[in-house]
Design an enzyme around this catalytic site. Structure first.
Site, PDB file in Angstrom:
ATOM      1  N   LYS A 113      35.713  31.524  37.198  1.00 18.25           N
ATOM      2  CA  LYS A 113      34.909  32.757  37.189  1.00 18.25           C
ATOM      3  C   LYS A 113      34.506  32.999  35.745  1.00 18.25           C
ATOM      4  O   LYS A 113      35.376  33.166  34.882  1.00 18.25           O
ATOM      5  CB  LYS A 113      35.739  33.946  37.668  1.00 18.25           C
ATOM      6  CG  LYS A 113      35.858  34.051  39.162  1.00 18.25           C
ATOM      7  CD  LYS A 113      36.528  35.367  39.497  1.00 18.25           C
ATOM      8  CE  LYS A 113      36.808  35.500  40.963  1.00 18.25           C
ATOM      9  NZ  LYS A 113      37.587  36.710  41.273  1.00 18.25           N
ATOM     10  N   ARG A 123      41.737  33.819  47.864  1.00 24.94           N
ATOM     11  CA  ARG A 123      41.731  34.122  46.434  1.00 24.94           C
ATOM     12  C   ARG A 123      41.937  35.618  46.160  1.00 24.94           C
ATOM     13  O   ARG A 123      42.406  36.019  45.094  1.00 24.94           O
ATOM     14  CB  ARG A 123      40.404  33.631  45.834  1.00 24.94           C
ATOM     15  CG  ARG A 123      40.509  33.351  44.366  1.00 24.94           C
ATOM     16  CD  ARG A 123      39.258  32.734  43.799  1.00 24.94           C
ATOM     17  NE  ARG A 123      39.275  33.015  42.387  1.00 24.94           N
ATOM     18  CZ  ARG A 123      38.770  32.247  41.443  1.00 24.94           C
ATOM     19  NH1 ARG A 123      38.162  31.137  41.749  1.00 24.94           N
ATOM     20  NH2 ARG A 123      38.859  32.568  40.186  1.00 24.94           N
ATOM     21  N   HIS A 183      42.277  48.072  37.371  1.00 26.77           N
ATOM     22  CA  HIS A 183      40.962  48.136  36.730  1.00 26.77           C
ATOM     23  C   HIS A 183      40.521  49.585  36.563  1.00 26.77           C
ATOM     24  O   HIS A 183      39.917  49.946  35.557  1.00 26.77           O
ATOM     25  CB  HIS A 183      39.917  47.383  37.565  1.00 26.77           C
ATOM     26  CG  HIS A 183      39.964  45.898  37.349  1.00 26.77           C
ATOM     27  ND1 HIS A 183      39.454  44.989  38.254  1.00 26.77           N
ATOM     28  CD2 HIS A 183      40.452  45.160  36.328  1.00 26.77           C
ATOM     29  CE1 HIS A 183      39.644  43.760  37.792  1.00 26.77           C
ATOM     30  NE2 HIS A 183      40.244  43.847  36.631  1.00 26.77           N
ATOM     31  N   ARG A 232      21.025  24.697  32.628  1.00 21.82           N
ATOM     32  CA  ARG A 232      21.561  24.796  34.001  1.00 21.82           C
ATOM     33  C   ARG A 232      22.977  24.206  34.119  1.00 21.82           C
ATOM     34  O   ARG A 232      23.390  23.728  35.165  1.00 21.82           O
ATOM     35  CB  ARG A 232      20.639  24.120  35.013  1.00 21.82           C
ATOM     36  CG  ARG A 232      19.259  24.722  35.037  1.00 21.82           C
ATOM     37  CD  ARG A 232      18.479  24.260  36.241  1.00 21.82           C
ATOM     38  NE  ARG A 232      17.123  24.750  36.149  1.00 21.82           N
ATOM     39  CZ  ARG A 232      16.110  24.061  35.636  1.00 21.82           C
ATOM     40  NH1 ARG A 232      16.307  22.841  35.210  1.00 21.82           N
ATOM     41  NH2 ARG A 232      14.921  24.590  35.567  1.00 21.82           N
ATOM     42  N   ASN A 265      44.089  39.502  43.246  1.00 17.62           N
ATOM     43  CA  ASN A 265      43.710  40.848  42.805  1.00 17.62           C
ATOM     44  C   ASN A 265      44.835  41.860  42.986  1.00 17.62           C
ATOM     45  O   ASN A 265      44.617  43.061  42.799  1.00 17.62           O
ATOM     46  CB  ASN A 265      42.473  41.345  43.570  1.00 17.62           C
ATOM     47  CG  ASN A 265      41.244  40.534  43.220  1.00 17.62           C
ATOM     48  OD1 ASN A 265      41.147  39.995  42.118  1.00 17.62           O
ATOM     49  ND2 ASN A 265      40.323  40.409  44.157  1.00 17.62           N
ATOM     50  N   HIS A 268      45.112  44.848  40.805  1.00 13.92           N
ATOM     51  CA  HIS A 268      43.883  44.945  40.014  1.00 13.92           C
ATOM     52  C   HIS A 268      42.950  46.064  40.467  1.00 13.92           C
ATOM     53  O   HIS A 268      42.133  46.528  39.679  1.00 13.92           O
ATOM     54  CB  HIS A 268      43.138  43.604  40.013  1.00 13.92           C
ATOM     55  CG  HIS A 268      43.789  42.585  39.095  1.00 13.92           C
ATOM     56  ND1 HIS A 268      45.088  42.164  39.273  1.00 13.92           N
ATOM     57  CD2 HIS A 268      43.334  41.927  38.002  1.00 13.92           C
ATOM     58  CE1 HIS A 268      45.396  41.287  38.319  1.00 13.92           C
ATOM     59  NE2 HIS A 268      44.342  41.119  37.541  1.00 13.92           N
ATOM     60  N   GLU A 272      36.075  32.755  46.491  1.00 12.55           N
ATOM     61  CA  GLU A 272      36.607  33.996  47.059  1.00 12.55           C
ATOM     62  C   GLU A 272      35.878  34.368  48.345  1.00 12.55           C
ATOM     63  O   GLU A 272      35.454  35.502  48.534  1.00 12.55           O
ATOM     64  CB  GLU A 272      36.474  35.118  46.013  1.00 12.55           C
ATOM     65  CG  GLU A 272      37.507  36.197  46.205  1.00 12.55           C
ATOM     66  CD  GLU A 272      37.725  37.080  44.969  1.00 12.55           C
ATOM     67  OE1 GLU A 272      37.385  36.673  43.847  1.00 12.55           O
ATOM     68  OE2 GLU A 272      38.256  38.170  45.169  1.00 12.55           O
ATOM     69  N   HIS A 304      44.714  45.091  29.433  1.00  8.66           N
ATOM     70  CA  HIS A 304      44.605  44.613  30.813  1.00  8.66           C
ATOM     71  C   HIS A 304      45.979  44.496  31.490  1.00  8.66           C
ATOM     72  O   HIS A 304      46.193  45.023  32.581  1.00  8.66           O
ATOM     73  CB  HIS A 304      43.867  43.273  30.840  1.00  8.66           C
ATOM     74  CG  HIS A 304      43.678  42.731  32.213  1.00  8.66           C
ATOM     75  ND1 HIS A 304      42.779  43.292  33.104  1.00  8.66           N
ATOM     76  CD2 HIS A 304      44.284  41.706  32.876  1.00  8.66           C
ATOM     77  CE1 HIS A 304      42.836  42.622  34.246  1.00  8.66           C
ATOM     78  NE2 HIS A 304      43.735  41.659  34.135  1.00  8.66           N
ATOM     79  N   GLU A 311      50.664  39.401  34.343  1.00  7.90           N
ATOM     80  CA  GLU A 311      50.044  38.471  35.302  1.00  7.90           C
ATOM     81  C   GLU A 311      51.097  37.495  35.847  1.00  7.90           C
ATOM     82  O   GLU A 311      51.045  37.103  37.001  1.00  7.90           O
ATOM     83  CB  GLU A 311      48.879  37.711  34.670  1.00  7.90           C
ATOM     84  CG  GLU A 311      47.676  38.557  34.286  1.00  7.90           C
ATOM     85  CD  GLU A 311      46.801  39.031  35.462  1.00  7.90           C
ATOM     86  OE1 GLU A 311      47.080  38.676  36.615  1.00  7.90           O
ATOM     87  OE2 GLU A 311      45.831  39.779  35.195  1.00  7.90           O
ATOM     88  N   LYS A 334      47.910  29.270  40.691  1.00  6.37           N
ATOM     89  CA  LYS A 334      46.477  29.580  40.580  1.00  6.37           C
ATOM     90  C   LYS A 334      45.647  28.378  41.027  1.00  6.37           C
ATOM     91  O   LYS A 334      44.646  28.534  41.733  1.00  6.37           O
ATOM     92  CB  LYS A 334      46.122  29.993  39.149  1.00  6.37           C
ATOM     93  CG  LYS A 334      44.643  30.301  38.997  1.00  6.37           C
ATOM     94  CD  LYS A 334      44.337  31.708  38.616  1.00  6.37           C
ATOM     95  CE  LYS A 334      42.851  31.998  38.658  1.00  6.37           C
ATOM     96  NZ  LYS A 334      42.430  32.992  37.705  1.00  6.37           N
TER      97      LYS A 334
HETATM   98  N1  GLY Z   1      38.222  32.672  35.002  1.00 10.85           N
HETATM   99  C1  GLY Z   1      39.185  33.348  35.753  1.00 10.85           C
HETATM  100  C2  GLY Z   1      39.182  33.035  37.175  1.00 10.85           C
HETATM  101  O1  GLY Z   1      38.395  32.249  37.639  1.00 10.85           O
HETATM  102  O2  GLY Z   1      39.985  33.581  37.922  1.00 10.85           O
END
Ligand code: GLY
Length: 362
Positions: free
Chosen positions: A143, A242, A253, A121, A246, A249, A237, A266, A185, A227
Site C-alpha cells: 500500500k 487483510r 486513526h 507507470r 486494521n 485502527h 483488501e 501512530h 503494531e 503480514k
Molecule cells: N505499506 C503498508 C501496507 O501495505 O500495509
C-alpha cells in the site's frame, strides 16, 4: 538471517530479516536484476547514520548510488514532494536503469512506493525500513500513498516492492518512544493472529524494549510472516482477510486525527484503539474481562497509553466518521473472540462505541 516470501504470483518478493545484514544488500539486489542505479530516498538523519554503510554495500556490487533527502515529517508525504522527486528522477534518469530504495520509516516507505508506482507507470523499488513499525508493518504489503490536506493516504496505489530488507542493526538509534510505537503494531499482530506471540511478549517485553537482538529478531520475523501471509491471501483488501490488520485502527486513526497528529503518534493511538476494540468485544460478549485486562496489562507494560487524555468524545466521534474505512454510512470494526482470533463486525451501535471510547477518556 531469515527469508520470508510474500506469495503474490508475478509480484512475489522476499522479506530478508536479520541482524547486521546490510553488508549483504548488494549481493541480494544483484540477483533481482532490477537495474544498476539506486535512487535512495531518505531523510538527512538516516543518511548521516547509514548512508555510507549502504553506499559501500551497493558500490561493492557495482551499483551507482544517488541520495535524495526529504524532511523527517509526515508533511513529506505530499503530492508536492512526490512531484518534485519525480522531476529530479526524470533529470537523473538519462540512459540509466533506475530503481528506488526507500531508506526510512513509514513516511519514506509510503512516499517512495508511491513515486515508484507512478514514474513511467512503475519502476522497481525496495524497502529498507529503519523503524520497528516499518519493519513489522508498513514496509510490507504494497500500500503506497501520499496525503492530501483533506485526509491521510488519500492518493495512492497498491504497488509491491521487489524486496524488503529489515536489518535490526538499523533500529539501534531509535528513541524509546519510537520503539514503543512499533511495539503497538507487534502487539496487534499477536492479538489478531498469534496467541503464542502474545505470551512471548508477556514474558520478554523487557529485553525487547532494550533492543536485545535475539528477541527483537524473533518478533520482527514473526510479524513479517504474519503480514506476508495475510497480504498473500488478500493483496488488495478485497476478501475481508487483510481487514484484520486494521484491528485498533478505526478508533486509533480517529484519536490520531482528533489530536491533530500531535499528542499521540501512530503506535500510541493504535494502542488506545486496540483497547477500545477490546472493550467493544467485551461489550458484545465476544471476550471476557480477563482477556481485556491481559491486553491492557501488556500495552501498559510496553509503555503505551491506556487512557485518552485531552481529547473530547465529540472530536473522536467526528474524526471516526470521516475515516475512509467506513463503507457508505456503515461502520466496521475488527473485534476479537479471544487472543489470536478476530471477528469483523459491521454496524456496531453508536451508543456502544461511545461508551467504549468514554471509558478510556480521563
Ligand atoms: N505499506 C503498508 C501496507 O501495505 O500495509
Amino acid at each position: 538471517m531469515q527469508t520470508i516470501r510474500v506469495n503474490l504470483g508475478k509480484r512475489s518478493y522476499d522479506i530478508v530479516a536479520g541482524n547486521g545484514i546490510i553488508k549483504f544488500l548488494g549481493t541480494h539486489l544483484k540477483r533481482l536484476n532490477i537495474g544498476n542505479d539506486a535512487y535512495v530516498i531518505t531523510n538527512p538523519l538516516i543518511k548521516n547514520k547509514f548512508g555510507s554503510l549502504l553506499s559501500l554495500s551497493l558500490q561493492d556490487s557495482g551499483f551507482s548510488v544517488k541520495f535524495k533527502t526529504v524532511p523527517d515529517t509526515e508533511k513529506s508525504k505530499s503530492i508536492e514532494t512526490a512531484f518534485s522527486l519525480i522531476k529530479d528522477i526524470s533529470r537523473y534518469d538519462k540512459k540509466r536503469r533506475i530503481f528506488i530504495i526507500a531508506l526510512g520509516g513509514g513516511v519514506i516507505g509510503d512516499l517512495s512506493g508511491f513515486i515508484a508506482s507512478a514514474y513511467k507507470r512503475g519502476i522497481p523499488y525496495i524497502q529498507i525500513p529503519t523503524t520497528l513499525l516499518a519493519q513489522v508493518d508498513s514496509s510490507i504489503g504494497g500500500k503506497t500513498a501520499v496525503d492530501l490536506p483533506e485526509a491521510k493516504n488519500l492518493v495512492g496505489a497498491f504497488y509491491q516492492p521487489r524486496l524488503v530488507f529489515s536489518d535490526i542493526e538499523l533500529l539501534k538509534s531509535l528513541s524509546a518512544r519510537q520503539v514503543r510505537s512499533g511495539l503497538a503494531e507487534v502487539i496487534k499482530y499477536a492479538i489478531i493472529k498469534d496467541a503464542k506471540l502474545f505470551y512471548y511478549l508477556e514474558k520478554n517485553l523487557n529485553s525487547i524494549l532494550l533492543l536485545k537482538p535475539k528477541p527483537l529478531t524473533r518478533i520482527i520475523q514473526c510479524c513479517s510472516k504474519i503480514k506476508a501471509k495475510v497480504v498473500g491471501e488478500d493483496e488488495r483488501e478485497e476478501k475481508g482477510i487483510r481487514t484484520i490488520l486494521n484491528f485498533g485502527h478505526t478508533v486509533g486513526h480517529a484519536i490520531e486525527a482528533a489530536s491533530g497528529y500531535k499528542s499521540y503518534n501512530h503506535g500510541e493511538a493504535i494502542a488506545l484503539g486496540m483497547l477500545v476494540a477490546a472493550d467493544l468485544s467485551e461489550a458484545l460478549k465476544l471476550i471476557d474481562r480477563c482477556t481485556v485486562n491481559r491486553i491492557e496489562k501488556l500495552i501498559k507494560y510496553a509503555g503505551l497509553p491506556i487512557e485518552i487524555k485531552k481529547i473530547t468524545l465529540r472530536k473522536i466521534i467526528s474524526a471516526h466518521y470521516r475515516d475512509k474505512k467506513f463503507i457508505g454510512s456503515r461502520n466496521r470494526f475488527v473485534l476479537i473472540t479471544g487472543i489470536g482470533k478476530t471477528k469483523i463486525t459491521e454496524n456496531v451501535p453508536l451508543g456502544l462505541i461511545q461508551t467504549a471510547i468514554k471509558r478510556r477518556i480521563h
